[in-house]
Design a protein around this motif. Structure first.
Motif, PDB file in Angstrom:
ATOM      1  N   LEU A   1       0.867  -1.289   0.149  1.00 44.56           N
ATOM      2  CA  LEU A   1      -0.027   0.084   0.058  1.00 44.56           C
ATOM      3  C   LEU A   1       0.932   1.236  -0.070  1.00 44.56           C
ATOM      4  N   GLU A   2       0.991   1.913  -1.021  1.00 42.50           N
ATOM      5  CA  GLU A   2       1.611   3.220  -1.109  1.00 42.50           C
ATOM      6  C   GLU A   2       0.998   4.458  -0.382  1.00 42.50           C
ATOM      7  N   GLU A   3      -0.233   4.645  -0.491  1.00 43.32           N
ATOM      8  CA  GLU A   3      -0.911   5.668   0.376  1.00 43.32           C
ATOM      9  C   GLU A   3      -2.447   5.087   0.140  1.00 43.32           C
ATOM     10  N   ILE A   4      -3.234   5.925   1.115  1.00 42.84           N
ATOM     11  CA  ILE A   4      -4.757   5.600   1.038  1.00 42.84           C
ATOM     12  C   ILE A   4      -5.300   6.772   0.312  1.00 42.84           C
ATOM     13  N   LEU A   5      -5.754   6.747  -0.917  1.00 46.33           N
ATOM     14  CA  LEU A   5      -6.199   7.885  -1.854  1.00 46.33           C
ATOM     15  C   LEU A   5      -7.472   8.348  -1.461  1.00 46.33           C
ATOM     16  N   ILE A   6      -8.495   7.465  -1.162  1.00 47.33           N
ATOM     17  CA  ILE A   6      -9.523   8.114  -0.810  1.00 47.33           C
ATOM     18  C   ILE A   6      -9.868   7.361   0.553  1.00 47.33           C
ATOM     19  N   PRO A   7     -10.175   7.849   1.724  1.00 48.05           N
ATOM     20  CA  PRO A   7     -10.559   7.343   3.076  1.00 48.05           C
ATOM     21  C   PRO A   7     -11.788   7.011   3.144  1.00 48.05           C
ATOM     22  N   GLU A   8     -12.211   6.183   4.143  1.00 49.08           N
ATOM     23  CA  GLU A   8     -13.471   5.470   4.273  1.00 49.08           C
ATOM     24  C   GLU A   8     -14.571   6.641   4.457  1.00 49.08           C
ATOM     25  N   GLU A   9     -14.255   7.562   5.438  1.00 45.22           N
ATOM     26  CA  GLU A   9     -15.148   8.758   5.615  1.00 45.22           C
ATOM     27  C   GLU A   9     -15.408   9.562   4.463  1.00 45.22           C
ATOM     28  N   ALA A  10     -14.570   9.952   3.645  1.00 45.76           N
ATOM     29  CA  ALA A  10     -14.763  10.593   2.302  1.00 45.76           C
ATOM     30  C   ALA A  10     -15.548   9.721   1.218  1.00 45.76           C
ATOM     31  N   LEU A  11     -15.516   8.284   1.455  1.00 43.00           N
ATOM     32  CA  LEU A  11     -16.398   7.469   0.442  1.00 43.00           C
ATOM     33  C   LEU A  11     -17.774   7.602   0.811  1.00 43.00           C
ATOM     34  N   ARG A  12     -17.979   7.348   2.308  1.00 43.61           N
ATOM     35  CA  ARG A  12     -19.160   7.387   2.789  1.00 43.61           C
ATOM     36  C   ARG A  12     -19.927   8.600   2.568  1.00 43.61           C
ATOM     37  N   GLN A  13     -19.221   9.802   2.854  1.00 38.92           N
ATOM     38  CA  GLN A  13     -20.012  10.927   2.492  1.00 38.92           C
ATOM     39  C   GLN A  13     -20.401  11.297   1.025  1.00 38.92           C
ATOM     40  N   ARG A  14     -19.468  10.914   0.290  1.00 42.33           N
ATOM     41  CA  ARG A  14     -19.774  11.007  -1.034  1.00 42.33           C
ATOM     42  C   ARG A  14     -20.766  10.274  -1.824  1.00 42.33           C
ATOM     43  N   VAL A  15     -20.849   8.828  -1.163  1.00 42.81           N
ATOM     44  CA  VAL A  15     -21.980   7.866  -1.770  1.00 42.81           C
ATOM     45  C   VAL A  15     -23.074   8.591  -1.150  1.00 42.81           C
ATOM     46  N   ALA A  16     -23.324   9.144   0.071  1.00 45.14           N
ATOM     47  CA  ALA A  16     -24.582   9.506   0.592  1.00 45.14           C
ATOM     48  C   ALA A  16     -24.963  11.052  -0.500  1.00 45.14           C
ATOM     49  N   GLU A  17     -24.041  11.504  -0.879  1.00 47.85           N
ATOM     50  CA  GLU A  17     -24.329  12.745  -1.948  1.00 47.85           C
ATOM     51  C   GLU A  17     -24.782  12.258  -3.091  1.00 47.85           C
ATOM     52  N   LEU A  18     -24.309  11.337  -3.422  1.00 43.95           N
ATOM     53  CA  LEU A  18     -24.613  10.613  -4.758  1.00 43.95           C
ATOM     54  C   LEU A  18     -26.028  10.009  -4.774  1.00 43.95           C
ATOM     55  N   GLY A  19     -26.412   9.334  -3.578  1.00 43.90           N
ATOM     56  CA  GLY A  19     -27.776   8.874  -3.267  1.00 43.90           C
ATOM     57  C   GLY A  19     -28.901  10.049  -3.340  1.00 43.90           C
ATOM     58  N   ALA A  20     -28.525  10.963  -2.767  1.00 49.03           N
ATOM     59  CA  ALA A  20     -29.421  12.176  -2.519  1.00 49.03           C
ATOM     60  C   ALA A  20     -29.615  12.673  -3.908  1.00 49.03           C
ATOM     61  N   GLN A  21     -28.645  12.860  -4.700  1.00 42.64           N
ATOM     62  CA  GLN A  21     -28.755  13.481  -6.063  1.00 42.64           C
ATOM     63  C   GLN A  21     -29.751  12.438  -6.964  1.00 42.64           C
ATOM     64  N   ILE A  22     -29.171  11.422  -6.847  1.00 41.26           N
ATOM     65  CA  ILE A  22     -29.962  10.233  -7.944  1.00 41.26           C
ATOM     66  C   ILE A  22     -31.396  10.283  -7.294  1.00 41.26           C
ATOM     67  N   SER A  23     -31.839  10.401  -6.151  1.00 43.49           N
ATOM     68  CA  SER A  23     -33.036  10.428  -5.577  1.00 43.49           C
ATOM     69  C   SER A  23     -33.733  11.389  -6.027  1.00 43.49           C
ATOM     70  N   GLN A  24     -33.381  12.785  -5.893  1.00 45.17           N
ATOM     71  CA  GLN A  24     -33.790  13.942  -6.645  1.00 45.17           C
ATOM     72  C   GLN A  24     -34.135  13.874  -7.966  1.00 45.17           C
ATOM     73  N   ASP A  25     -33.234  13.224  -8.723  1.00 41.60           N
ATOM     74  CA  ASP A  25     -33.143  13.298 -10.446  1.00 41.60           C
ATOM     75  C   ASP A  25     -34.106  12.156 -10.766  1.00 41.60           C
ATOM     76  N   TYR A  26     -34.381  11.154 -10.075  1.00 43.74           N
ATOM     77  CA  TYR A  26     -35.423  10.358 -10.380  1.00 43.74           C
ATOM     78  C   TYR A  26     -36.584  10.055  -9.803  1.00 43.74           C
ATOM     79  N   LYS A  27     -36.945  11.208  -9.160  1.00 39.79           N
ATOM     80  CA  LYS A  27     -38.243  11.209  -8.093  1.00 39.79           C
ATOM     81  C   LYS A  27     -39.355  10.911  -8.938  1.00 39.79           C
ATOM     82  N   HIS A  28     -39.475  11.167 -10.255  1.00 41.05           N
ATOM     83  CA  HIS A  28     -40.655  10.926 -11.055  1.00 41.05           C
ATOM     84  C   HIS A  28     -40.703   9.750 -11.953  1.00 41.05           C
ATOM     85  N   SER A  29     -39.331   8.940 -11.832  1.00 39.43           N
ATOM     86  CA  SER A  29     -39.367   7.785 -12.576  1.00 39.43           C
ATOM     87  C   SER A  29     -40.371   6.653 -12.052  1.00 39.43           C
ATOM     88  N   GLU A  30     -40.851   6.144 -13.146  1.00 34.35           N
ATOM     89  CA  GLU A  30     -42.060   5.025 -12.888  1.00 34.35           C
ATOM     90  C   GLU A  30     -41.215   3.680 -12.576  1.00 34.35           C
TER      91      GLU A  30
END
Length: 192
Positions: free
Chosen positions: A9-38
């Motif tokens: 392991l040379e370095e940790i490029l993206i730590p666990e907390e940053a992953l968690r936060q960004r995945v939550a942001e993506l989930g919120a954006q996807i939920s907003q964008d697809y709120k009318h999807s059937e």
């Protein structure tokens, strides 16, 4: 016996907390964008995308289905795409008239994803978009439309959080960079 990842392991490029936060942001954006999807279908490209998909759907507030596809464009033990894409597992769900969101772990050359998009487009989805955790943009050979990107990363050999290193270490909670010299030395030791 397998070597421990800490050896190369040379370095940790993206730590666990940053992953968690960004995945939550993506989930919120996807939920907003697809709120009318059937009919929203999240299509996970196996195997690297599974951990990302699992965490992502925990943050979705819209109804959705999940399906899987396995594709291969890499030779055994290779980090270079052959450019020829094989479907090793196809969908179980018809995507005709569905909003399809392809969930990928990493996009580098774009060749594999472009082939998948072409294949899926012929199945007449209502819409087709891509969500990738990692975008290795400087390696792009074929332009592909990425609607959601977790992180744009440099051209480094990465593993963890679903991405394997010789089929190991997918379970790590972070994205790490491989020290390729140390990794090659450890492989030579294992072969002796």
């Amino acid at each position: 016996m397998c070597n421990r990842y800490e050896e190369f392991l040379e370095e940790i490029l993206i730590p666990e907390e940053a992953l968690r936060q960004r995945v939550a942001e993506l989930g919120a954006q996807i939920s907003q964008d697809y709120k009318h999807s059937e009919k929203l279908v999240l299509l996970c490209i196996l195997r690297g995308g599974v951990m990302f998909l699992t965490d992502l759907i925990r943050h979705l507030t819209v109804p959705h289905m999940v399906d899987f596809m396995a594709v291969s464009s890499y030779g055994a033990g290779s980090r270079q795409s052959t450019g020829q894409v094989r479907i090793t597992l196809d969908l179980n769900t018809s995507i005709e008239d569905c909003d399809v969101l392809i969930v990928e772990d990493i996009i580098d050359s774009g060749r594999t994803l472009a082939s998948v998009i072409n294949l899926l487009s012929a199945r007449k989805p209502r819409s087709l978009a891509v969500c990738t955790l990692l975008d290795k943009a400087e390696r792009r050979e074929v332009e592909v439309p990425l609607r959601y990107v977790g992180f744009t990363i440099p051209n480094k050999f990465v593993f963890g959080y679903g991405l394997d290193l010789d089929e190991l270490y997918r379970n790590l909670p972070f994205i790490g960079v491989v020290n390729e010299e140390k990794y090659q030395q450890s492989r030579l030791k294992r072969e002796c």
